[in-house]
Design a protein around this motif. Structure first.
Motif, PDB file in Angstrom:
ATOM      1  N   LEU A 159       0.818  -1.212   0.000  1.00 23.85           N
ATOM      2  CA  LEU A 159       0.000   0.000   0.000  1.00 23.85           C
ATOM      3  C   LEU A 159       0.856   1.268   0.000  1.00 23.85           C
ATOM      4  CD1 LEU A 159      -2.799   1.398   0.357  1.00 23.85           C
ATOM      5  CD2 LEU A 159      -2.517   1.075   2.824  1.00 23.85           C
ATOM      6  N   LEU A 160       1.981   1.236   0.694  1.00 27.45           N
ATOM      7  CA  LEU A 160       2.827   2.430   0.799  1.00 27.45           C
ATOM      8  C   LEU A 160       3.316   2.887  -0.573  1.00 27.45           C
ATOM      9  CD1 LEU A 160       5.013   1.554   3.931  1.00 27.45           C
ATOM     10  CD2 LEU A 160       2.757   2.624   3.834  1.00 27.45           C
ATOM     11  N   TRP A 161       3.703   1.924  -1.418  1.00 29.02           N
ATOM     12  CA  TRP A 161       4.224   2.276  -2.739  1.00 29.02           C
ATOM     13  C   TRP A 161       3.116   2.781  -3.652  1.00 29.02           C
ATOM     14  CZ3 TRP A 161       9.217   2.867  -3.095  1.00 29.02           C
ATOM     15  CH2 TRP A 161      10.043   2.181  -2.198  1.00 29.02           C
ATOM     16  N   VAL A 162       1.925   2.216  -3.519  1.00 29.20           N
ATOM     17  CA  VAL A 162       0.793   2.688  -4.317  1.00 29.20           C
ATOM     18  C   VAL A 162       0.468   4.139  -3.960  1.00 29.20           C
ATOM     19  CG1 VAL A 162      -1.663   2.366  -4.799  1.00 29.20           C
ATOM     20  CG2 VAL A 162      -0.157   0.372  -4.596  1.00 29.20           C
ATOM     21  N   VAL A 163       0.406   4.425  -2.670  1.00 22.20           N
ATOM     22  CA  VAL A 163       0.100   5.791  -2.233  1.00 22.20           C
ATOM     23  C   VAL A 163       1.168   6.766  -2.729  1.00 22.20           C
ATOM     24  CG1 VAL A 163      -0.145   7.300  -0.228  1.00 22.20           C
ATOM     25  CG2 VAL A 163      -1.237   5.056  -0.238  1.00 22.20           C
ATOM     26  N   MET A 164       2.428   6.359  -2.676  1.00 22.65           N
ATOM     27  CA  MET A 164       3.499   7.206  -3.174  1.00 22.65           C
ATOM     28  C   MET A 164       3.295   7.546  -4.654  1.00 22.65           C
ATOM     29  SD  MET A 164       6.443   8.732  -2.602  1.00 22.65           S
ATOM     30  CE  MET A 164       7.368   8.000  -1.257  1.00 22.65           C
ATOM     31  N   GLY A 165       2.922   6.550  -5.443  1.00 27.63           N
ATOM     32  CA  GLY A 165       2.677   6.782  -6.864  1.00 27.63           C
ATOM     33  C   GLY A 165       1.524   7.747  -7.105  1.00 27.63           C
ATOM     34  N   LEU A 166       0.472   7.644  -6.289  1.00 29.60           N
ATOM     35  CA  LEU A 166      -0.676   8.537  -6.439  1.00 29.60           C
ATOM     36  C   LEU A 166      -0.309   9.976  -6.093  1.00 29.60           C
ATOM     37  CD1 LEU A 166      -3.412   6.217  -4.907  1.00 29.60           C
ATOM     38  CD2 LEU A 166      -2.972   6.659  -7.328  1.00 29.60           C
ATOM     39  N   LEU A 167       0.536  10.155  -5.097  1.00 30.60           N
ATOM     40  CA  LEU A 167       0.995  11.507  -4.752  1.00 30.60           C
ATOM     41  C   LEU A 167       1.829  12.109  -5.886  1.00 30.60           C
ATOM     42  CD1 LEU A 167       1.886  11.012  -0.978  1.00 30.60           C
ATOM     43  CD2 LEU A 167       0.058  12.454  -1.901  1.00 30.60           C
ATOM     44  N   VAL A 168       2.591  11.267  -6.577  1.00 34.09           N
ATOM     45  CA  VAL A 168       3.322  11.743  -7.755  1.00 34.09           C
ATOM     46  C   VAL A 168       2.349  12.246  -8.814  1.00 34.09           C
ATOM     47  CG1 VAL A 168       4.796  11.036  -9.688  1.00 34.09           C
ATOM     48  CG2 VAL A 168       5.358  10.295  -7.365  1.00 34.09           C
TER      49      VAL A 168
END
Length: 380
Positions: A159-168
């Motif tokens: 989940l952490l990596w998915v959220v990071m991508g969405l913030l990008v």
């Protein structure tokens, strides 16, 4: 002729609410994987709401003074992305609380300023707001369904990596939103305090606080409630998505609805629908037909409510009050209301369980309907 930057605004809404689609349904699962209890989870989810009490007002004031709404959105998006790196660096309670607080302070700046910018671009076509906002719902659906499936097959830390991508994605689309001309049609500026003293404005804001508080258990514990009842994470994701799919349909028809039905009537109906919905979720979560009906009601309790309420805010807060009006609405509703909702959800859930927690949510929505019917709805 003024051209509305439809796709640039829609893209921002897509990623902004895709981020919400990752955090609201699944962040509590990640926090529970770190062995936090229900009350601690409630506290750790609270910064997303607490910071919306005051941060949007600060950003809105700066935006109205400078006229640079989009520049603030761009700055806040970048700082939010950088701040999120902190979740990879530690997992203790106080560290997570500090990181989430810092992220939330900047993340909360974006939406009210983008709402004000969108409505300024639309000028006298504010009924088209729903056609742009629906892309936020599409982003939410895509993420909530795909993440539900992914988390059934991968570690929750994914989940952490998915959220990071969405913030990008938020950062990229914020970069391309154009500034809008701020309407200054008022020959005399109306002081903000005078606007707030109008009974219909006070009633709308009070109802908004209670409506957001009513949604606290839903956004914090709905996924945990489903998983603990025996549903898979994939099915939980689809149940979230069902509500938002209905939401998209409502956003599409709201321009026509609001041409024939007053925004005040829509708000009142949706508040009553929220009270019914949360009672159904609380006591019949194991009954799939009832649960499906409750999720269909999301079309009213979020989409119809939000489109009508935002329209009323835009009507009441004009000229130099526009950005501050949207910020104030977000601060009171999602700040105070969201914080209260998240905290009571954690406390009631810890001691009395899901049914009583969602019953409390229904009571909040019911009181909101009574308040709005008394002062916020025009008498015929």
């Amino acid at each position: 002729m003024h051209t509305v930057p439809y796709w640039r605004l829609s893209g921002f809404y897509f990623f902004y609410f895709a981020f919400v689609g990752a955090m609201a349904p699944y962040w509590a699962l990640y926090l529970r994987s770190l062995e936090f209890d229900a009350f601690q989870i409630g506290i750790l989810m609270a910064p997303l709401h607490v910071m919306r009490m005051f941060a949007p007002n600060l950003w809105g004031h700066i935006a109205d003074r400078s006229g640079r709404r989009v520049a603030i959105v761009q700055f806040a998006a970048v700082v939010s992305l950088v701040s999120f790196v902190g979740v990879f660096l530690g997992s203790g309670f106080w560290w997570m609380l500090a990181v989430m607080s810092f992220i939330s302070f900047f993340w909360s700046a974006s939406l009210p300023l983008v709402e004000a910018t969108t409505l300024s671009h639309l000028k006298d076509r504010t009924d088209r707001y729903g056609n742009i906002r629906l892309w936020g719902s599409v982003g939410f659906i895509v993420v909530v369904v795909s993440l539900g499936w992914l988390l059934d097959h991968a570690a929750v830390r994914t989940l952490l990596w998915v959220v990071m991508g969405l913030l990008v994605g938020i950062v990229l689309f914020a970069r391309f939103i154009p500034e809008a001309e701020i309407a200054t049609l008022e020959t005399v500026h109306t002081p903000l305090g005078r606007v707030l003293r109008r009974p219909e404005v006070a009633a709308l804001l009070a109802a908004a606080i209670l409506m957001a508080a009513a949604h606290g258990p839903y956004y914090t514990f709905f996924t945990l409630y489903l998983v603990d009842t025996g549903y898979s994470k994939s099915l939980a994701g689809w149940l979230w998505a069902l509500g938002v799919i209905c939401e998209v349909g409502v956003f599409l028809v709201m321009p026509r609805v609001l041409r024939h039905v007053s925004a005040e009537t829509v708000v009142l109906v949706t508040l009553a629908a929220a009270a019914l919905r949360f009672l159904l979720i609380g006591w019949w979560v194991d009954n799939m037909p009832v649960l499906l009906f409750a999720q269909f009601l999301h079309a009213l309790t979020f989409a119809a409510y939000h489109a009508a309420a935002i329209g009323l805010v835009h009507r009441y807060f004009t000229g130099r009050n526009q950005a501050r009006g949207q910020a104030l609405y977000n601060s009171l509703a999602f700040g105070i209301g969201g914080t209260v909702g998240t905290l009571y959800a954690g406390a009631v859930w810890q001691h009395y369980g899901g049914a009583f927690t969602f019953s409390t949510a229904a009571a909040c929505a019911g009181v909101a309907a009574l308040v709005f019917a008394y002062k916020g709805h025009p008498k015929t």
